[in-house]
Motif scaffolding. Structure first.
Motif, PDB file in Angstrom:
ATOM      1  N   CYS A 254       5.612   2.532   8.459  1.00 49.60           N
ATOM      2  CA  CYS A 254       6.372   3.316   7.527  1.00 49.60           C
ATOM      3  C   CYS A 254       5.335   3.825   6.573  1.00 49.60           C
ATOM      4  CB  CYS A 254       7.370   2.514   7.069  1.00 49.60           C
ATOM      5  SG  CYS A 254       6.918   1.245   5.937  1.00 49.60           S
ATOM      6  N   GLU A 255       6.060   4.994   6.065  1.00 50.58           N
ATOM      7  CA  GLU A 255       5.045   5.526   5.054  1.00 50.58           C
ATOM      8  C   GLU A 255       5.641   5.570   3.644  1.00 50.58           C
ATOM      9  OE1 GLU A 255       3.657   9.491   6.662  1.00 50.58           O
ATOM     10  OE2 GLU A 255       5.499   9.266   7.935  1.00 50.58           O
ATOM     11  N   ILE A 256       6.920   5.175   3.457  1.00 52.23           N
ATOM     12  CA  ILE A 256       7.479   4.589   2.161  1.00 52.23           C
ATOM     13  C   ILE A 256       8.250   3.771   2.481  1.00 52.23           C
ATOM     14  CG2 ILE A 256       7.321   6.985   1.064  1.00 52.23           C
ATOM     15  CD1 ILE A 256      10.267   7.222   1.182  1.00 52.23           C
ATOM     16  N   ILE A 257       8.454   2.779   1.398  1.00 50.89           N
ATOM     17  CA  ILE A 257       9.332   1.731   1.360  1.00 50.89           C
ATOM     18  C   ILE A 257      10.710   1.960   0.381  1.00 50.89           C
ATOM     19  CG2 ILE A 257       9.552  -0.703   1.047  1.00 50.89           C
ATOM     20  CD1 ILE A 257       6.732  -1.130   1.884  1.00 50.89           C
TER      21      ILE A 257
ATOM     22  N   ARG B 169       5.823  -7.539   2.242  1.00 48.46           N
ATOM     23  CA  ARG B 169       4.498  -7.701   3.026  1.00 48.46           C
ATOM     24  C   ARG B 169       4.798  -7.234   4.562  1.00 48.46           C
ATOM     25  NH1 ARG B 169       0.108 -10.763   2.000  1.00 48.46           N
ATOM     26  NH2 ARG B 169      -0.075 -11.499  -0.326  1.00 48.46           N
ATOM     27  N   TYR B 170       6.036  -7.561   5.019  1.00 47.84           N
ATOM     28  CA  TYR B 170       6.205  -7.430   6.410  1.00 47.84           C
ATOM     29  C   TYR B 170       6.384  -5.777   6.550  1.00 47.84           C
ATOM     30  CZ  TYR B 170       9.065  -6.071  10.648  1.00 47.84           C
ATOM     31  OH  TYR B 170       9.259  -5.791  11.855  1.00 47.84           O
ATOM     32  N   LEU B 171       6.908  -4.989   5.844  1.00 41.89           N
ATOM     33  CA  LEU B 171       6.860  -3.587   5.743  1.00 41.89           C
ATOM     34  C   LEU B 171       5.766  -3.066   5.639  1.00 41.89           C
ATOM     35  CD1 LEU B 171      10.482  -3.025   4.114  1.00 41.89           C
ATOM     36  CD2 LEU B 171      10.004  -2.707   6.592  1.00 41.89           C
TER      37      LEU B 171
ATOM     38  N   LYS C  76       0.750  -1.278  -0.060  1.00 43.27           N
ATOM     39  CA  LYS C  76       0.032   0.059   0.160  1.00 43.27           C
ATOM     40  C   LYS C  76       0.877   1.050   0.005  1.00 43.27           C
ATOM     41  CE  LYS C  76      -0.571  -0.234   4.925  1.00 43.27           C
ATOM     42  NZ  LYS C  76      -1.530  -0.501   6.273  1.00 43.27           N
ATOM     43  N   GLN C  77       1.957   1.172   0.575  1.00 46.26           N
ATOM     44  CA  GLN C  77       2.856   2.381   0.490  1.00 46.26           C
ATOM     45  C   GLN C  77       3.566   2.562  -0.654  1.00 46.26           C
ATOM     46  OE1 GLN C  77       3.044  -0.024   2.749  1.00 46.26           O
ATOM     47  NE2 GLN C  77       3.591   0.405   4.810  1.00 46.26           N
TER      48      GLN C  77
ATOM     49  N   MET D  69      15.160   8.818  10.177  1.00 51.71           N
ATOM     50  CA  MET D  69      13.976   8.514   9.408  1.00 51.71           C
ATOM     51  C   MET D  69      13.606   7.131   8.948  1.00 51.71           C
ATOM     52  SD  MET D  69      12.684  11.491   9.646  1.00 51.71           S
ATOM     53  CE  MET D  69      11.096  11.004   8.666  1.00 51.71           C
ATOM     54  N   ILE D  70      14.679   6.053   9.490  1.00 57.88           N
ATOM     55  CA  ILE D  70      14.101   4.707   9.259  1.00 57.88           C
ATOM     56  C   ILE D  70      13.636   4.118  10.377  1.00 57.88           C
ATOM     57  CG2 ILE D  70      15.107   2.423   8.925  1.00 57.88           C
ATOM     58  CD1 ILE D  70      15.698   3.879   6.377  1.00 57.88           C
ATOM     59  N   THR D  71      12.399   3.613  10.048  1.00 62.37           N
ATOM     60  CA  THR D  71      11.544   3.139  11.361  1.00 62.37           C
ATOM     61  C   THR D  71      11.461   1.797  11.197  1.00 62.37           C
ATOM     62  OG1 THR D  71       9.398   3.513  10.441  1.00 62.37           O
ATOM     63  CG2 THR D  71      10.345   5.431  11.632  1.00 62.37           C
ATOM     64  N   GLN D  72      11.512   1.223  10.313  1.00 58.06           N
ATOM     65  CA  GLN D  72      11.544  -0.246  10.133  1.00 58.06           C
ATOM     66  C   GLN D  72      12.411  -0.842   9.170  1.00 58.06           C
ATOM     67  OE1 GLN D  72       9.243  -2.083  11.989  1.00 58.06           O
ATOM     68  NE2 GLN D  72       8.203  -0.275  12.765  1.00 58.06           N
TER      69      GLN D  72
END
Length: 344
Positions: A315-318, A308-310, A240-241, A283-286
């Motif tokens: 997080c708002e972008i990957i 899928r995990y992220l 979704k991101q 800004m790296i949260t995951q």
């Protein structure tokens, strides 16, 4: 397994029950060495159409048919040329799908999306081979995910998308599929082998056949010629991101410039070396590891699982690590490019 009670879970010990559901026109997801497939008996039009409906899959996107025995192929196709026979002998069971001229009246008409062909493969997965044998007829098996989303490499991925929406799912003996991306799809002609979708069976491996020239179709050509194979036209593999794919030529400082200029939370999908350097950036949260630096097979296996995990984090972008061009990386490059909204 109380959390999965809406969709029945089967294993090696009660495959016969899953087979009975499929024979009756039900839907049962099954593991393969590539990804989990959403199974329906391939001669039941209503069951096959339910696969399209449950997935939200466009009706012009053909399905792959999974078989259990190479010796039965001549029952399902109009003809088998020498190139196709050599490919079957070399790579079946395994992650190779071959497009054949279809024999009329064998499979549900919606499988081939109006084309005079059928795509067959023999998976290298014990539970699924036994399941097909028990059903007594081949199974369709597109990836067991909502269309457009990352394909499932674990039972939990299937249940995330379809718990309560399909009749059952078969649990493999291993927690994750071995390869992690869909099969290579080819057209086998007398003088050439055309790769429509790259996978674990690479261009170099296909060259073992000898005489035929092996060609990799360009994406533009595939789209202009219509949908001959799954995975060549529509948006695929996207969480979704927004996904930002970082070109393999970028140095670590280029990553840092992008990350430090970002004003949103970032999920990072990269190898162990890049994670060690970047994971403490504010800004790296995951993070999710693709494995060791040069382990392309591991990168490929973990790509969908990482997306899928992220997707299920805050997080708002990957941010996804790209790989340099080489035959063994073609499947990873193909799927990561399709998942990406932006390339940096």
């Amino acid at each position: 397994m109380e959390e999965y009670q809406q969709t029945q879970i089967f294993d090696f010990n009660n495959l016969n029950e899953a087979a009975d559901i499929l024979k009756a026109g039900g839907l049962v997801a099954f593991p393969t060495e590539t990804v989990y497939g959403l199974g329906a008996i391939a001669n039941n039009e209503a069951a096959v159409k339910r696969v399209f409906k449950v997935k939200g899959r466009p009706s012009d996107n053909p399905l792959i048919v999974h078989i259990a025995n190479q010796k039965q192929v001549d029952q399902y196709v109009a003809s088998i040329n020498e190139t196709a026979q050599q490919l079957m002998d070399l790579f079946w069971p395994g992650p190779l799908t071959i497009i054949f001229p279809a024999k009329e009246g064998v499979f549900a008409s919606s499988i081939s999306a109006g084309r005079p062909t059928v795509s067959l493969r023999m998976p290298n997965q014990l539970e699924t081979l036994l399941l097909i044998e028990m059903v007594g007829f081949p199974l369709v098996g597109p990836s067991a995910n909502i269309s457009g989303k990352p394909s499932p490499t674990k039972l939990e991925h299937v249940l995330h998308d379809f718990n309560g929406k399909i009749d059952g799912a078969v649990k493999a003996q291993t927690p994750q599929t071995l390869i992690g991306v869909e099969s290579t799809v080819v057209i086998a002609e007398a003088d050439r082998i055309v790769i429509l979708r790259p996978g674990a069976i690479t261009q170099d491996m296909l060259s073992q056949v000898g005489k035929p020239v092996v060609e990799l179709s360009a994406q533009e050509q595939l789209e202009n010629e219509g949908v001959q194979s799954p995975g060549v036209k529509y948006v695929h593999y996207s969480p979704k991101q927004p996904v930002y794919l970082v070109d393999a030529s970028n140095a670590i400082r280029d990553w840092q410039v992008f990350i430090r200029s970002s004003k949103v939370k970032i999920g990072l999908l990269a190898d162990e070396e890049w994670l060690a350097v970047l994971q403490d950036e504010p800004m790296i949260t995951q993070v999710y590891s693709l494995g060791k630096r040069d382990d392309i097979a591991k990168h490929t296996q973990e790509l969908y699982a990482g997306l899928r995990y992220l997707e299920d984090t805050d997080c708002e972008i990957i941010l996804v690590q790209g790989l340099a061009e080489q035959p063994s990386a073609h499947a990873y490059i193909n799927r990561s490019n399709k998942a990406a909204n932006y390339i940096i």
